[in-house]
Design a protein around this motif. Structure first.
Motif, mmCIF file in Angstrom:
data_model
loop_
_atom_site.group_PDB
_atom_site.id
_atom_site.type_symbol
_atom_site.label_atom_id
_atom_site.label_comp_id
_atom_site.label_asym_id
_atom_site.label_seq_id
_atom_site.Cartn_x
_atom_site.Cartn_y
_atom_site.Cartn_z
ATOM 1 N N LEU A 155 0.844 -1.189 0.000
ATOM 2 C CA LEU A 155 0.000 0.000 0.000
ATOM 3 C C LEU A 155 0.882 1.243 0.000
ATOM 4 O O LEU A 155 2.005 1.228 0.495
ATOM 5 N N ASP A 156 0.336 2.322 -0.536
ATOM 6 C CA ASP A 156 1.066 3.563 -0.765
ATOM 7 C C ASP A 156 0.856 4.562 0.373
ATOM 8 O O ASP A 156 -0.269 4.981 0.641
ATOM 9 N N LEU A 157 1.950 4.922 1.070
ATOM 10 C CA LEU A 157 1.921 6.038 2.024
ATOM 11 C C LEU A 157 2.218 7.281 1.195
ATOM 12 O O LEU A 157 3.355 7.522 0.794
ATOM 13 N N PRO A 169 -1.569 11.175 12.301
ATOM 14 C CA PRO A 169 -2.854 10.467 12.289
ATOM 15 C C PRO A 169 -3.037 9.591 11.054
ATOM 16 O O PRO A 169 -3.540 8.466 11.153
ATOM 17 N N TYR A 170 -2.603 10.112 9.904
ATOM 18 C CA TYR A 170 -2.791 9.335 8.684
ATOM 19 C C TYR A 170 -1.877 8.119 8.656
ATOM 20 O O TYR A 170 -2.288 7.030 8.230
ATOM 21 N N LEU A 174 -3.278 4.287 8.258
ATOM 22 C CA LEU A 174 -2.848 3.397 7.190
ATOM 23 C C LEU A 174 -2.139 2.175 7.759
ATOM 24 O O LEU A 174 -2.346 1.048 7.287
ATOM 25 N N ALA A 175 -1.313 2.365 8.778
ATOM 26 C CA ALA A 175 -0.590 1.247 9.383
ATOM 27 C C ALA A 175 -1.553 0.234 9.990
ATOM 28 O O ALA A 175 -1.374 -0.985 9.835
ATOM 29 N N ASP A 176 -2.584 0.719 10.658
ATOM 30 C CA ASP A 176 -3.579 -0.179 11.245
ATOM 31 C C ASP A 176 -4.283 -0.992 10.167
ATOM 32 O O ASP A 176 -4.514 -2.201 10.321
ATOM 33 N N PHE A 177 -4.619 -0.329 9.079
ATOM 34 C CA PHE A 177 -5.307 -1.006 7.973
ATOM 35 C C PHE A 177 -4.385 -2.018 7.302
ATOM 36 O O PHE A 177 -4.797 -3.140 7.004
ATOM 37 N N PRO A 184 2.503 -4.822 3.359
ATOM 38 C CA PRO A 184 3.501 -3.806 3.721
ATOM 39 C C PRO A 184 3.123 -2.446 3.151
ATOM 40 O O PRO A 184 2.240 -2.326 2.291
ATOM 41 N N ILE A 185 3.810 -1.427 3.644
ATOM 42 C CA ILE A 185 3.599 -0.050 3.188
ATOM 43 C C ILE A 185 4.882 0.462 2.549
ATOM 44 O O ILE A 185 5.974 0.239 3.067
#
Length: 257
Positions: A155-157, A169-170, A174-177, A184-185
């Motif tokens: 996934l894209d940060l 916060p973001y 995203l990390a939780d999701f 991985p991110i």
């Protein structure tokens, strides 16, 4: 190796490809300390192949990337899907151009390809598949089924989202999701204007020369995603500069008509 996985080389979809602008972008990417970029240009940008025609005629392509005066430029594409959302595909020049050709009939909003069909195509090639800006309000991905998202590699940060929704916060959201769906991110600045380079980037512990090597390093966690202390200023400055440049280009084209 310091790489940005989400970067553009055109100021906008509607603008023409400008070689001088491309060269300036590459110089500025290196100036921020980047040693590699994924060129994830929008698949339905105006005259998509102009980008590759120019780069092919001016730079060396080897091992699956272009060498731009010492900077590795990995070919890629950003694709809209029917369900709403964007998918980044990164691979060899031949594979990216083949995928773009296969999407000729899916370039408008009413014809965007469904996620599963796109991934069916992508999985025929050696590609790095990244879910772009999963929580962006206009083009999210979190609404897809978990089984669908798990067909992706990461996934894209995204730099724009960190600016819009708040860095800490973001990142937590995203990390939780990502933990929930076991993906991985990786970081991507989503740069269209060079001031945004360096807002988000990935430090790899080894050099990667192919997409398979990139995927392996991501899956083994052999890298760190970093965000700049100047992220807010970088993205805001780039956004304002992009707005001015788009207006200048539009005014110039209007006058020429």
């Amino acid at each position: 190796m310091r790489i940005d996985f989400h970067s553009h080389v055109k100021i906008s979809k509607k603008s023409t490809f400008m070689p001088d602008y491309f060269r300036e972008m590459m110089e500025e990417a290196k100036a921020t300390g980047l040693t590699a970029l994924a060129m994830t240009e929008h698949f339905n940008t105006s005259r998509f192949t102009d980008v590759y025609n120019f780069i092919d005629s001016h730079y060396t392509y080897e091992h699956g990337y272009y060498l731009i005066d010492g900077l590795k430029l990995f070919p890629g594409i950003e694709v809209d899907i029917k369900e709403t959302g964007h998918i980044l595909l990164i691979g060899s020049r031949e594979d990216i151009l083949a995928i773009r050709e296969s999407l000729d009939n899916h370039t408008t909003e009413d014809t965007f390809i469904p996620f599963n069909e796109l991934l069916d195509i992508a999985e025929k090639y050696h590609l790095l598949k990244i879910g772009a800006h999963p929580f962006r309000e206009s083009t999210p991905l979190h609404h897809l089924e978990v089984s669908q998202l798990q067909r992706l590699d990461a996934l894209d940060l995204n730099g724009k989202d960190l600016y819009a929704y708040g860095n800490e916060p973001y990142q937590k959201k995203l990390a939780d999701f990502a933990n929930k769906i076991n993906l991985p991110i990786v970081g991507g600045s989503d740069t269209h204007q060079y001031l945004q380079y360096g807002s988000v980037y990935n430090d790899f512990n080894e050099e990667c020369n192919t997409v398979d090597e990139l995927k392996s390093a991501i899956l083994t966690g052999n890298y760190v995603v970093n965000t700049s202390e100047c992220l807010h200023v970088k993205v805001k400055g780039a956004t304002l500069a992009k707005k001015i440049l788009k207006k200048m280009i539009s005014d110039k084209e209007h006058i020429s008509l």
